[in-house]
Design an enzyme around this catalytic site. Structure first.
Site, PDB file in Angstrom:
ATOM      1  N   HIS A 281       0.842  -1.203   0.000  1.00  0.00           N
ATOM      2  CA  HIS A 281       0.000   0.000   0.000  1.00  0.00           C
ATOM      3  C   HIS A 281       0.884   1.263   0.000  1.00  0.00           C
ATOM      4  O   HIS A 281       0.647   2.187  -0.787  1.00  0.00           O
ATOM      5  CB  HIS A 281      -0.932  -0.019   1.227  1.00  0.00           C
ATOM      6  N   GLU A 282       1.897   1.274   0.863  1.00  0.00           N
ATOM      7  CA  GLU A 282       2.803   2.438   0.920  1.00  0.00           C
ATOM      8  C   GLU A 282       3.512   2.642  -0.419  1.00  0.00           C
ATOM      9  O   GLU A 282       3.687   3.766  -0.882  1.00  0.00           O
ATOM     10  CB  GLU A 282       3.845   2.273   2.032  1.00  0.00           C
ATOM     11  N   HIS A 285       1.527   4.492  -2.974  1.00  0.00           N
ATOM     12  CA  HIS A 285       1.593   5.960  -2.917  1.00  0.00           C
ATOM     13  C   HIS A 285       2.759   6.482  -3.759  1.00  0.00           C
ATOM     14  O   HIS A 285       2.645   7.502  -4.425  1.00  0.00           O
ATOM     15  CB  HIS A 285       1.772   6.431  -1.470  1.00  0.00           C
ATOM     16  N   GLU A 359      -5.708   7.153  -1.093  1.00  0.00           N
ATOM     17  CA  GLU A 359      -5.712   5.927  -0.289  1.00  0.00           C
ATOM     18  C   GLU A 359      -6.347   4.767  -1.061  1.00  0.00           C
ATOM     19  O   GLU A 359      -5.840   3.653  -1.037  1.00  0.00           O
ATOM     20  CB  GLU A 359      -6.463   6.141   1.034  1.00  0.00           C
ATOM     21  N   ASP A 363      -4.522   1.338  -2.143  1.00  0.00           N
ATOM     22  CA  ASP A 363      -5.117   0.037  -1.815  1.00  0.00           C
ATOM     23  C   ASP A 363      -5.217  -0.843  -3.062  1.00  0.00           C
ATOM     24  O   ASP A 363      -4.917  -2.033  -3.023  1.00  0.00           O
ATOM     25  CB  ASP A 363      -6.528   0.218  -1.226  1.00  0.00           C
TER      26      ASP A 363
HETATM   27 ZN   LIG Z   1      -1.972   5.295   2.589  1.00  0.00          ZN
END
Ligand SMILES: [Zn+2]
Length: 414
Positions: A281-282, A285, A359, A363
């Site tokens: 997930h990070e 980004h 976000e 995801d």
């Molecule tokens: Zn996040």
């Protein structure tokens, strides 16, 4: 002191924002009460009613504290500005120090120091009463005092030269009228440098970082980095447990100076595959360049702000309206930094809206490079361990939340 129309505009903006904040808190409180006796649909197997109610009580306790903070900080803001606090301090220092740049720097630093002491009772209450009551606090009084002084030391080391340089540029005859562009360049350079040195230097003042030792997890992570084409300067574990039992993970830094950091509290309760999903997930980004977009938009925001300050600095009504009798570079700077949040308050939902969109994208990235079910189970654990509310009010969430609620994120992942 002569107040003017701007005083009323300022007061009106404060009143509107305070009422809006209190109204949102009230709605949030009501939403928590309404869902108190039943776990939201789809979570009844993974979350016990007891945990759900604990999250509800925790959220309500934080809201109550926030009520006091909103009202208290508004009173302090009014005392500083139209109450004459800043004006008094300005006169006080101008009688002691003759060099205008040195005087201005002392003035600004003394205001920030006084402000951090005024905030102290709230952080003491939050740490040793609120977080303690719900079993999250791990901070000792010694660590707390240490942190307080580290913050002050960091403030002095980095802020004094910056403020001095800014005031120097503001007073420079040669760049008259265009000083704000030079100040913006200096300011941007400062922010980027801080971000660059943060992971390897600044963060180590308060926390210890150890390379991740768990071999199985290391190879999982290296595999994920290879698959997604990322490079990092290392995978570290941070002693977050020194302060709180809340868990977190982040991928920080810019350029080549990037680090993956896991809180030891996060690693404790998670399976390796769940940690991999969180990291994915990070990485999402970074893949979508969210971090770069965020830096770019804040630098743009600062550019517009400094341009506005370049105009306001020559307007006597700006000073008088906010309680300052004698215009100067340093009073303009500090008045602006106090007044700007009152007005930019009204655009905070935009930033959060973009953040929530990011976000979901991150995801989706995690779901395509790891198993979506691992991210779902890690999210449930995170929400449970951090006692986040599963049933926030929609207006409250739209305004304040940088992350969508667990319910929405999990729905999408499924
Ligand atoms: Zn996040």
């Amino acid at each position: 002191m002569e107040f003017n129309l701007f005083t009323f505009v300022f007061l009106f903006a404060i009143l509107t924002s305070v009422l809006a904040l209190l109204w949102l808190n009230f709605r949030q409180d009501k939403a928590i009460n309404n869902s108190y006796n039943s776990v939201p649909e789809g979570f009844s197997e993974s979350i016990k009613l007891e945990d759900h109610q604990k999250a509800g009580n925790y959220t309500k306790a934080k809201l109550l504290l926030n009520h006091f903070e909103i009202i208290f900080s508004t009173i302090i803001l009014l005392v500083w500005t139209i109450g004459g606090g800043m004006n008094w301090l300005d006169i006080y220092w101008s009688q002691k120090i003759t060099n205008p740049i040195l005087m201005g720097t002392t003035f600004i630093i003394s205001i920030t120091m006084i402000s951090s002491f005024i905030d102290l009772p709230f952080s003491i209450y939050r740490t040793f009463i609120l977080e303690h009551k719900f079993g999250f606090n791990r901070m000792t009084i010694k660590t707390f005092i240490g942190d307080f002084f580290i913050d002050i030391a960091q403030g002095l080391i980095f802020m004094v030269p910056l403020i001095y340089a800014v005031l120097y540029l503001m007073g420079l005859e040669a760049i008259r009228d265009f000083w704000w562009i030079y100040v913006w360049i200096l300011f941007s350079f400062f922010i980027l440098t801080m971000m660059w040195i943060y992971p390897t230097f600044i963060a180590t003042w308060k926390n210890k970082f150890k390379p991740l030792e768990n071999e199985a997890l290391r190879s999982r992570i290296t595999g994920l980095l290879d698959r997604t084409g990322f490079k990092s300067d290392g995978i570290y574990v941070m002693d977050g447990s020194k302060r709180s039992s809340h868990g977190n993970a982040y991928f920080t830094g810019i350029g080549k100076n990037k680090r993956i950091v896991f809180f030891d509290t996060l690693l404790k309760g998670m399976e390796d595959k769940e940690i991999e999903a969180i990291l994915a997930h990070e990485l999402g980004h970074f893949h979508y360049k969210h971090n770069r977009q965020r830096i770019f938009s804040s630098l743009t925001f600062f550019f517009v702000s400094f341009a506005l300050l370049g105009y306001l600095i020559n307007q006597v009504w700006f000073y008088n309206g906010l309680g300052i009798s004698k215009p100067s570079s340093h009073t303009a700077l500090i008045l602006f930094s106090f007044a700007l949040p009152v007005f930019s308050f009204f655009i905070t939902p935009i930033g959060n809206l973009i953040s929530r969109k990011h976000e979901f994208q991150a995801d989706a990235f995690a779901a395509s490079h790891t198993d979506a079910n691992d991210l779902i189970s890690s999210l449930i654990k995170l929400y449970k361990e951090n006692s986040s509310s599963l049933s926030p009010d929609k207006y409250y969430s739209a305004f304040h939340d940088s992350h969508p609620s667990a319910v929405l994120r999990i729905e999408r992942l499924q």
